[in-house]
Motif scaffolding. Structure first.
Motif, mmCIF file in Angstrom:
data_model
loop_
_atom_site.group_PDB
_atom_site.id
_atom_site.type_symbol
_atom_site.label_atom_id
_atom_site.label_comp_id
_atom_site.label_asym_id
_atom_site.label_seq_id
_atom_site.Cartn_x
_atom_site.Cartn_y
_atom_site.Cartn_z
ATOM 1 N N GLY A 347 0.806 -1.085 0.023
ATOM 2 C CA GLY A 347 0.053 -0.017 -0.006
ATOM 3 C C GLY A 347 1.042 1.250 0.151
ATOM 4 N N GLY A 348 0.273 2.427 0.086
ATOM 5 C CA GLY A 348 1.230 3.596 0.268
ATOM 6 C C GLY A 348 1.398 4.148 -1.058
ATOM 7 N N ILE A 349 2.506 4.962 -1.117
ATOM 8 C CA ILE A 349 2.908 5.356 -2.487
ATOM 9 C C ILE A 349 4.168 5.580 -2.900
ATOM 10 C CG2 ILE A 349 0.487 6.979 -2.453
ATOM 11 C CD1 ILE A 349 2.011 9.492 -1.469
ATOM 12 N N PHE A 350 5.102 4.952 -1.988
ATOM 13 C CA PHE A 350 6.454 4.806 -2.243
ATOM 14 C C PHE A 350 7.191 3.522 -2.257
ATOM 15 C CE2 PHE A 350 5.464 8.523 0.594
ATOM 16 C CZ PHE A 350 5.639 9.487 -0.293
ATOM 17 N N VAL A 351 8.201 3.400 -2.974
ATOM 18 C CA VAL A 351 8.990 2.119 -3.237
ATOM 19 C C VAL A 351 10.521 2.757 -2.875
ATOM 20 C CG1 VAL A 351 10.012 0.535 -4.713
ATOM 21 C CG2 VAL A 351 7.575 1.249 -4.949
ATOM 22 N N TRP A 352 11.346 1.797 -2.126
ATOM 23 C CA TRP A 352 12.525 2.258 -1.700
ATOM 24 C C TRP A 352 13.490 1.163 -2.775
ATOM 25 C CZ3 TRP A 352 14.631 5.914 0.856
ATOM 26 C CH2 TRP A 352 15.970 6.076 1.581
ATOM 27 N N VAL A 353 14.573 1.700 -3.244
ATOM 28 C CA VAL A 353 15.513 1.053 -3.893
ATOM 29 C C VAL A 353 16.858 1.204 -3.549
ATOM 30 C CG1 VAL A 353 16.402 1.023 -6.505
ATOM 31 C CG2 VAL A 353 14.012 1.212 -5.955
ATOM 32 N N SER A 354 17.539 0.053 -3.544
ATOM 33 C CA SER A 354 18.843 0.320 -2.960
ATOM 34 C C SER A 354 19.805 -0.759 -3.723
ATOM 35 C CB SER A 354 19.065 -0.076 -1.523
ATOM 36 O OG SER A 354 18.383 -1.147 -1.087
ATOM 37 N N THR A 355 21.023 -0.448 -3.627
ATOM 38 C CA THR A 355 22.065 -1.123 -4.634
ATOM 39 C C THR A 355 23.177 -1.811 -3.481
ATOM 40 O OG1 THR A 355 23.714 0.531 -4.723
ATOM 41 C CG2 THR A 355 21.851 0.273 -6.695
ATOM 42 N N ASP A 356 23.504 -3.086 -4.187
ATOM 43 C CA ASP A 356 24.726 -3.411 -3.186
ATOM 44 C C ASP A 356 26.107 -2.871 -3.779
ATOM 45 O OD1 ASP A 356 23.106 -5.575 -2.865
ATOM 46 O OD2 ASP A 356 23.833 -7.051 -4.205
ATOM 47 N N SER A 357 26.071 -2.481 -4.841
ATOM 48 C CA SER A 357 27.438 -1.543 -5.278
ATOM 49 C C SER A 357 27.359 -0.118 -4.732
ATOM 50 C CB SER A 357 27.430 -1.569 -6.981
ATOM 51 O OG SER A 357 26.257 -1.056 -7.223
ATOM 52 N N PRO A 358 28.521 0.330 -4.471
ATOM 53 C CA PRO A 358 28.738 1.692 -3.791
ATOM 54 C C PRO A 358 28.274 2.743 -4.747
ATOM 55 C CG PRO A 358 30.740 0.846 -4.314
ATOM 56 C CD PRO A 358 30.005 -0.245 -4.727
ATOM 57 N N LEU A 359 27.180 2.780 -5.187
ATOM 58 C CA LEU A 359 26.557 3.876 -6.206
ATOM 59 C C LEU A 359 26.123 5.116 -4.882
ATOM 60 C CD1 LEU A 359 24.478 2.415 -8.935
ATOM 61 C CD2 LEU A 359 26.964 3.184 -9.039
ATOM 62 N N ASN A 360 26.372 6.609 -5.625
ATOM 63 C CA ASN A 360 25.809 7.499 -5.065
ATOM 64 C C ASN A 360 24.841 8.101 -5.603
ATOM 65 O OD1 ASN A 360 25.685 10.094 -3.988
ATOM 66 N ND2 ASN A 360 27.715 9.910 -3.206
ATOM 67 N N PHE A 361 23.650 7.862 -5.136
ATOM 68 C CA PHE A 361 22.451 8.591 -6.124
ATOM 69 C C PHE A 361 22.358 10.223 -5.719
ATOM 70 C CE2 PHE A 361 21.304 3.974 -6.162
ATOM 71 C CZ PHE A 361 21.075 3.994 -7.372
ATOM 72 N N ASP A 362 23.117 10.807 -4.985
ATOM 73 C CA ASP A 362 23.082 12.223 -4.805
ATOM 74 C C ASP A 362 24.094 12.558 -6.091
ATOM 75 O OD1 ASP A 362 22.342 11.391 -2.055
ATOM 76 O OD2 ASP A 362 22.704 13.432 -1.710
ATOM 77 N N ALA A 363 25.318 11.827 -6.078
ATOM 78 C CA ALA A 363 26.068 12.221 -7.289
ATOM 79 C C ALA A 363 25.536 12.068 -8.615
ATOM 80 C CB ALA A 363 27.447 11.635 -7.130
ATOM 81 N N LEU A 364 24.659 10.903 -8.826
ATOM 82 C CA LEU A 364 24.172 10.740 -10.010
ATOM 83 C C LEU A 364 22.820 11.548 -10.096
ATOM 84 C CD1 LEU A 364 24.294 6.842 -9.858
ATOM 85 C CD2 LEU A 364 25.441 8.308 -11.291
ATOM 86 N N PHE A 365 22.269 12.216 -9.431
ATOM 87 C CA PHE A 365 20.884 12.869 -9.651
ATOM 88 C C PHE A 365 21.000 13.674 -10.973
ATOM 89 C CE2 PHE A 365 18.117 16.280 -8.860
ATOM 90 C CZ PHE A 365 16.763 15.528 -8.730
ATOM 91 N N PRO A 366 22.363 14.646 -11.105
ATOM 92 C CA PRO A 366 22.121 15.584 -12.334
ATOM 93 C C PRO A 366 22.271 14.742 -13.675
ATOM 94 C CG PRO A 366 23.973 16.457 -10.817
ATOM 95 C CD PRO A 366 23.208 14.861 -10.294
ATOM 96 N N GLU A 367 23.032 13.622 -13.815
ATOM 97 C CA GLU A 367 22.978 12.770 -14.614
ATOM 98 C C GLU A 367 21.773 11.985 -15.333
ATOM 99 O OE1 GLU A 367 25.070 8.752 -15.912
ATOM 100 O OE2 GLU A 367 26.386 10.058 -14.430
ATOM 101 N N ILE A 368 20.985 11.520 -14.087
ATOM 102 C CA ILE A 368 19.782 10.885 -14.429
ATOM 103 C C ILE A 368 18.658 11.783 -14.602
ATOM 104 C CG2 ILE A 368 17.977 9.304 -13.345
ATOM 105 C CD1 ILE A 368 20.406 8.024 -11.940
#
Ligand SMILES: Cc1ncc(COP(=O)(O)O)c(C=O)c1O
Length: 419
Positions: A347-368
């Motif tokens: 239910g609800g409205i959110f999904v949480w995604v995480s990676t085993d690899s040390p990706l940084n989704f702050d740093a990737l934000f502008p690219e995505i």
């Protein structure tokens, strides 16, 4: 930071945004509300346009009390009146000797607030001295962390697994903080379809959490804006209900329920339910800050419940969001590499995604974002100093089903490319 991110992605042609936390405007019961606003002003204008009671309108309180009684999981103290599935679901077996005491709320146990965030603020303001500790799930709802920190609290997050907050870590953290002579005032939790993870606390974890908090004498603030947005599985009892009905403890848990995700966040109506010893000081803070909650809207929400619209509307919302929930799970299964894990909310409205690899989704934000897909990096849901960067939150209540499929495909490719 989140506001800046949302602003930078808003209105960009072709942008698929999983970043917001807004309910779909398609779920707002606009016509019924329009009629009710007219009715309330016409019938009760001279009264409702006047200053009102700080604790809230009695008509709304009575409607909520009736609603609460009707939706309790333990509606009866007679075990043989419960279906086997309820017994199993609540962890309360037929052979159990647990005594159930159904409760009925009274008006002085309710405070109507200008949205849940407002109630969370008053609860915190009433309890916290600068330097006190508040424990919470990590990650958690940022709006609450802001309210906690604004009141001078130190906020310590506890990791979660698929069943909710991890109790061993919680217990160790309590010992550790107490050995440093810190005062822990309360635990903040979002047990149903948590923001940001979508995780629902299991029934066993609920019982164990209450037992632990009772033993440690730490209050619980339960924030439950998503409970009614259940698309699959069976409704679970709130911590508030378990504490009262099973553990006979009316002090331990204060519950905040918001109408934002049901009727529309613009109405700004929520209710805090708790012991009068807690509700009273919250009410004094409310009085100092806003004098009283807005009168007309309270009566409109009261009539929405009384006239039976709420039951039908909740069924409609659950039906409305189900394909969106299914679409995001299917797209994540299809497009994410094996190094990625994600929650499968009921239910609800959110999904949480995480990676085993040390990706940084702050740093990737502008690219995505340059590829026209927006999300909120997971780090934004942790108190400062506790951030994790290999995770992100996706909201599925705002984009269309086609956008969900396309957006997750783009995100999956970016993750594969960056790993
Ligand atoms: C867990 C949680 N609590 C509270 C709120 C805010 O609710 P309200 O609009 O009632 O202030 C939200 C909104 O996103 C939320 O996710």
């Amino acid at each position: 930071m989140i506001r800046e991110m949302l602003a930078s992605t808003k209105g960009v042609p072709g942008m698929i945004s999983f970043a917001g936390g807004f309910p779909s405007p398609e779920t707002f019961p606009v016509n019924i509300l329009a009629d009710l606003f007219k009715e309330v002003i016409t019938e009760t204008g001279p009264d409702t346009l006047q200053y009102g009671a700080s604790e809230g309108d009695n008509e709304l309180k009575d409607a909520i009390i009736k609603w609460d009684t009707a939706t309790q999981i333990f509606p009866s103290s007679r075990r043989d009146e419960h279906s086997p599935s309820i017994l199993q679901q609540t962890g309360w077996s037929t052979s159990s000797t647990t005594q159930i005491t159904p409760y009925a709320l009274t008006r002085d146990e309710l405070l109507i607030c200008t949205g849940a965030t407002n109630g969370i603020y008053y609860f915190t303001r009433a309890l916290i001295e600068p330097g006190d500790v508040i424990l919470c799930e990590g990650p958690t709802f940022l709006g609450s962390v802001v309210a906690f920190e604004a009141n001078g609290a130190e906020v310590i997050p506890i990791d979660m697994d698929r069943d909710g907050i991890i109790l061993d870590q919680l217990s160790d953290t309590i010992k550790n903080l107490r050995s440093q002579k810190k005062t822990i005032k309360f635990l903040y939790t979002i047990p149903d379809f948590q923001n940001p993870t979508g995780i629902t606390m299991s029934i066993d974890r609920r019982y164990e959490l209450i037992k632990l908090m009772q033993a440690e004498e730490i209050l619980i603030l339960e924030d439950d804006p998503y409970k009614e947005l259940r698309y699959t599985g069976e409704r679970l009892p709130s911590l508030f209900e378990i504490a009262r009905s099973v553990y006979n403890d009316a002090q331990l848990v204060t519950l905040i329920k918001s109408f934002s995700k049901i009727l529309g966040p613009g109405l700004r109506i929520a209710v805090a339910m708790g012991h009068p010893d807690i509700i009273k000081p919250m009410s004094s803070w409310l009085q100092k800050v806003i004098v009283n909650p807005e009168g007309v809207t309270q009566k409109v929400v009261a009539r929405f419940i009384q006239k039976g619209y709420l039951i039908k509307h909740l069924a409609f919302i659950a039906q409305y969001y189900t394909p969106y929930n299914n679409a995001i799970t299917a797209a994540l299964e299809k497009y994410m590499p094996p190094s990625v894990s994600f929650t499968r909310p009921q239910g609800g409205i959110f999904v949480w995604v995480s990676t085993d690899s040390p990706l940084n989704f702050d740093a990737l934000f502008p690219e995505i974002v340059a590829k026209k897909v927006a999300y909120i990096p997971g780090s934004k849901f942790y108190p400062e100093g506790f951030e994790k960067y290999n995770c992100l939150r996706l909201n599925f209540s705002y984009p269309t089903i086609e956008q969900i499929e396309r957006g997750v495909e783009v995100l999956g490719k970016c993750i594969v490319h960056s790993a």
